[in-house]
Design a protein around this motif. Structure first.
Motif, PDB file in Angstrom:
ATOM      1  N   PRO A 213       0.808  -1.229   0.000  1.00  0.00           N
ATOM      2  CA  PRO A 213       0.000   0.000   0.000  1.00  0.00           C
ATOM      3  C   PRO A 213       0.836   1.272   0.000  1.00  0.00           C
ATOM      4  N   LEU A 214       2.003   1.238   0.655  1.00  0.00           N
ATOM      5  CA  LEU A 214       2.853   2.423   0.679  1.00  0.00           C
ATOM      6  C   LEU A 214       3.277   2.806  -0.727  1.00  0.00           C
ATOM      7  N   TYR A 215       3.640   1.827  -1.535  1.00  0.00           N
ATOM      8  CA  TYR A 215       4.063   2.108  -2.898  1.00  0.00           C
ATOM      9  C   TYR A 215       2.869   2.547  -3.754  1.00  0.00           C
ATOM     10  N   TYR A 216       1.697   2.008  -3.482  1.00  0.00           N
ATOM     11  CA  TYR A 216       0.505   2.403  -4.238  1.00  0.00           C
ATOM     12  C   TYR A 216       0.233   3.897  -4.045  1.00  0.00           C
ATOM     13  N   ASN A 217       0.361   4.362  -2.829  1.00  0.00           N
ATOM     14  CA  ASN A 217       0.126   5.779  -2.545  1.00  0.00           C
ATOM     15  C   ASN A 217       1.104   6.654  -3.324  1.00  0.00           C
ATOM     16  N   LEU A 218       2.340   6.203  -3.422  1.00  0.00           N
ATOM     17  CA  LEU A 218       3.335   6.961  -4.160  1.00  0.00           C
ATOM     18  C   LEU A 218       3.027   6.974  -5.653  1.00  0.00           C
ATOM     19  N   ILE A 219       2.509   5.849  -6.157  1.00  0.00           N
ATOM     20  CA  ILE A 219       2.110   5.804  -7.560  1.00  0.00           C
ATOM     21  C   ILE A 219       0.985   6.798  -7.814  1.00  0.00           C
ATOM     22  N   SER A 220       0.031   6.865  -6.887  1.00  0.00           N
ATOM     23  CA  SER A 220      -1.081   7.804  -7.021  1.00  0.00           C
ATOM     24  C   SER A 220      -0.571   9.240  -7.091  1.00  0.00           C
ATOM     25  N   LYS A 221       0.385   9.572  -6.235  1.00  0.00           N
ATOM     26  CA  LYS A 221       0.932  10.930  -6.236  1.00  0.00           C
ATOM     27  C   LYS A 221       1.663  11.217  -7.538  1.00  0.00           C
ATOM     28  N   SER A 222       2.333  10.207  -8.080  1.00  0.00           N
ATOM     29  CA  SER A 222       3.033  10.393  -9.348  1.00  0.00           C
ATOM     30  C   SER A 222       2.052  10.665 -10.471  1.00  0.00           C
ATOM     31  N   ILE A 223       0.918   9.963 -10.426  1.00  0.00           N
ATOM     32  CA  ILE A 223      -0.119  10.177 -11.437  1.00  0.00           C
ATOM     33  C   ILE A 223      -0.661  11.592 -11.341  1.00  0.00           C
ATOM     34  N   ASN A 224      -0.939  12.020 -10.118  1.00  0.00           N
ATOM     35  CA  ASN A 224      -1.475  13.370  -9.913  1.00  0.00           C
ATOM     36  C   ASN A 224      -0.492  14.438 -10.360  1.00  0.00           C
ATOM     37  N   ASN A 225       0.800  14.116 -10.298  1.00  0.00           N
ATOM     38  CA  ASN A 225       1.819  15.070 -10.731  1.00  0.00           C
ATOM     39  C   ASN A 225       2.140  14.945 -12.215  1.00  0.00           C
ATOM     40  N   ASN A 226       1.367  14.100 -12.896  1.00  0.00           N
ATOM     41  CA  ASN A 226       1.568  13.871 -14.330  1.00  0.00           C
ATOM     42  C   ASN A 226       2.984  13.383 -14.658  1.00  0.00           C
ATOM     43  N   SER A 227       3.547  12.578 -13.720  1.00  0.00           N
ATOM     44  CA  SER A 227       4.866  12.004 -13.980  1.00  0.00           C
ATOM     45  C   SER A 227       4.744  10.887 -15.008  1.00  0.00           C
ATOM     46  N   SER A 228       5.724  10.785 -15.869  1.00  0.00           N
ATOM     47  CA  SER A 228       5.717   9.745 -16.884  1.00  0.00           C
ATOM     48  C   SER A 228       6.453   8.524 -16.355  1.00  0.00           C
ATOM     49  N   ILE A 229       5.699   7.458 -16.085  1.00  0.00           N
ATOM     50  CA  ILE A 229       6.264   6.258 -15.473  1.00  0.00           C
ATOM     51  C   ILE A 229       5.776   5.030 -16.221  1.00  0.00           C
ATOM     52  N   LYS A 230       6.665   4.063 -16.360  1.00  0.00           N
ATOM     53  CA  LYS A 230       6.275   2.762 -16.883  1.00  0.00           C
ATOM     54  C   LYS A 230       6.243   1.804 -15.711  1.00  0.00           C
ATOM     55  N   LEU A 231       5.080   1.204 -15.477  1.00  0.00           N
ATOM     56  CA  LEU A 231       4.849   0.348 -14.312  1.00  0.00           C
ATOM     57  C   LEU A 231       4.721  -1.104 -14.747  1.00  0.00           C
ATOM     58  N   PHE A 232       5.520  -1.972 -14.135  1.00  0.00           N
ATOM     59  CA  PHE A 232       5.438  -3.414 -14.364  1.00  0.00           C
ATOM     60  C   PHE A 232       4.940  -4.069 -13.077  1.00  0.00           C
ATOM     61  N   ILE A 233       3.840  -4.810 -13.169  1.00  0.00           N
ATOM     62  CA  ILE A 233       3.283  -5.493 -12.002  1.00  0.00           C
ATOM     63  C   ILE A 233       2.674  -6.832 -12.426  1.00  0.00           C
ATOM     64  N   PRO A 234       2.744  -7.848 -11.579  1.00  0.00           N
ATOM     65  CA  PRO A 234       2.011  -9.085 -11.850  1.00  0.00           C
ATOM     66  C   PRO A 234       0.503  -8.797 -11.847  1.00  0.00           C
ATOM     67  N   ARG A 235      -0.245  -9.550 -12.622  1.00  0.00           N
ATOM     68  CA  ARG A 235      -1.680  -9.299 -12.708  1.00  0.00           C
ATOM     69  C   ARG A 235      -2.342  -9.413 -11.343  1.00  0.00           C
ATOM     70  N   GLU A 236      -1.863 -10.363 -10.526  1.00  0.00           N
ATOM     71  CA  GLU A 236      -2.441 -10.526  -9.188  1.00  0.00           C
ATOM     72  C   GLU A 236      -2.224  -9.275  -8.337  1.00  0.00           C
ATOM     73  N   VAL A 237      -1.045  -8.687  -8.450  1.00  0.00           N
ATOM     74  CA  VAL A 237      -0.771  -7.451  -7.722  1.00  0.00           C
ATOM     75  C   VAL A 237      -1.620  -6.312  -8.280  1.00  0.00           C
ATOM     76  N   GLY A 238      -1.813  -6.314  -9.608  1.00  0.00           N
ATOM     77  CA  GLY A 238      -2.655  -5.290 -10.214  1.00  0.00           C
ATOM     78  C   GLY A 238      -4.072  -5.333  -9.682  1.00  0.00           C
ATOM     79  N   ARG A 239      -4.624  -6.532  -9.532  1.00  0.00           N
ATOM     80  CA  ARG A 239      -5.971  -6.641  -8.975  1.00  0.00           C
ATOM     81  C   ARG A 239      -6.004  -6.104  -7.552  1.00  0.00           C
ATOM     82  N   ASP A 240      -4.965  -6.367  -6.804  1.00  0.00           N
ATOM     83  CA  ASP A 240      -4.913  -5.894  -5.419  1.00  0.00           C
ATOM     84  C   ASP A 240      -4.816  -4.369  -5.368  1.00  0.00           C
ATOM     85  N   ILE A 241      -4.126  -3.789  -6.348  1.00  0.00           N
ATOM     86  CA  ILE A 241      -4.004  -2.331  -6.384  1.00  0.00           C
ATOM     87  C   ILE A 241      -5.378  -1.681  -6.537  1.00  0.00           C
TER      88      ILE A 241
END
Length: 322
Positions: A213-241
């Motif tokens: 969850p800590l990393y998810y919050n940081l991803i959210s902030k990056s999105i809000n800041n319009n940061s350009s990021i390429k995210l790799f996650i297992p599908r199971e982790v994606g569902r959890d996100i």
């Protein structure tokens, strides 16, 4: 008992009763008081098998003395930059007075520090050299030990090309490598280091093999800041996100590219233009170690490209999580 044995025994009793001891220097005396094995004579000339063995033993007692307590190295390094009263040293280094008094006396006998007329302690040229040597040794040892631990935690697929081989590792300056290991006192230190890097750096790739969850919050902030990021996650982790709306649907916009890997991978990491940061996870998928390597080295840059290519090969881009 032979007459010779009786003579030796009587001599021992005489030494015990009079307090006499074989002649040796104050350094050996300091070692003996703590029960550390010593030799009586410091070899003046190292020649021949016997003298070399003696010298090795003499040297080892001093190495052992320093290695047995990090406080001793801290004192030498502190006094290399400061000449201070005993009370100030105790307070600044958080060392009990009783311990410090004994250590200062021992180091004075060794010739590593000296007490000047003002009552302050200062390091000698020999003590300063030892502080530098041991400081460099500890740094290098910590780096090598950390990389060994990371090597054990990462999957074999990432080890096909890595900068940890004997030849490649020797190229990297240990001072350019940042490591952080989980300890009983600081079990979350690696995860916090990872999060801090993510929060403060301009990240261009991030790969999360575990739900956090800590990393998810940081991803959210990056999105809000319009940061350009390429995210790799297992599908199971994606569902959890996305469970419980941890990330809003605007995840899929021009600021972030998401790729799902088929299976979980037992590590996390991120890249910036300048560095690669890898987080090793244990069998319970808990953070154990974080290592940050500079991409200015060709061997690190090659490994970074290899990891990203490996993730891209096993991933599919997605536009939704349904």
């Amino acid at each position: 008992m032979s007459d010779q044995d009786r003579s030796i025994k009587d001599q021992g009793r005489e030494q015990a009763s009079t307090g006499s001891r074989p002649s040796h220097n104050s350094e050996d005396d300091a070692l003996n008081r703590r029960g550390v094995e010593y030799i009586f004579e410091t070899p003046q000339e190292v020649s021949g098998k016997s003298s070399i063995a003696q010298f090795e033993k003499w040297t080892w007692t001093r190495l052992e003395y320093l290695a047995r307590s990090p406080r001793r190295i801290r004192i030498l390094r502190y006094l290399r930059n400061n000449s201070e009263q005993r009370e100030t040293i105790s307070e600044d280094l958080d060392i009990p007075q009783s311990t410090l008094i004994r250590t200062l006396k021992e180091m004075t006998e060794y010739g590593w520090i000296t007490k000047v007329s003002s009552g302050e302690y200062t390091v000698t040229s020999m003590g300063s050299a030892i502080a530098d040597m041991f400081g460099d040794f500890y740094m290098r040892f910590e780096v090598v030990a950390s990389l060994s631990q990371l090597h054990k935690l990462l999957p074999e697929e990432l080890m096909e090309q890595n900068p940890f081989s004997k030849d490649d590792l020797g190229i990297i300056n240990p001072s350019d490598i940042i490591t952080c290991i989980a300890t009983p006192d600081s079990p979350y230190a690696p995860m916090q280091r990872f999060a801090e890097k993510f929060r403060t750096a301009d990240v261009n790739n991030i790969f999360l093999g575990v739900s956090n969850p800590l990393y998810y919050n940081l991803i959210s902030k990056s999105i809000n800041n319009n940061s350009s990021i390429k995210l790799f996650i297992p599908r199971e982790v994606g569902r959890d996100i996305f469970k419980g709306n941890r990330l809003n649907q605007p995840l899929f916009n021009n600021s972030i590219s998401v790729s799902f890997t088929g299976n979980k991978f037992q590590y996390c990491g991120l890249t910036t233009d300048d560095s690669l940061l890898i987080e090793g996870l244990n069998k319970d998928m808990k953070s154990q170690i974080v290592v940050e390597l500079p991409r200015t080295y060709d061997t690190v840059e090659d490994w970074t490209s290899y990891i990203i290519s490996h993730l891209e090969e096993k991933s599919t881009s997605v536009e939704n999580i349904n």
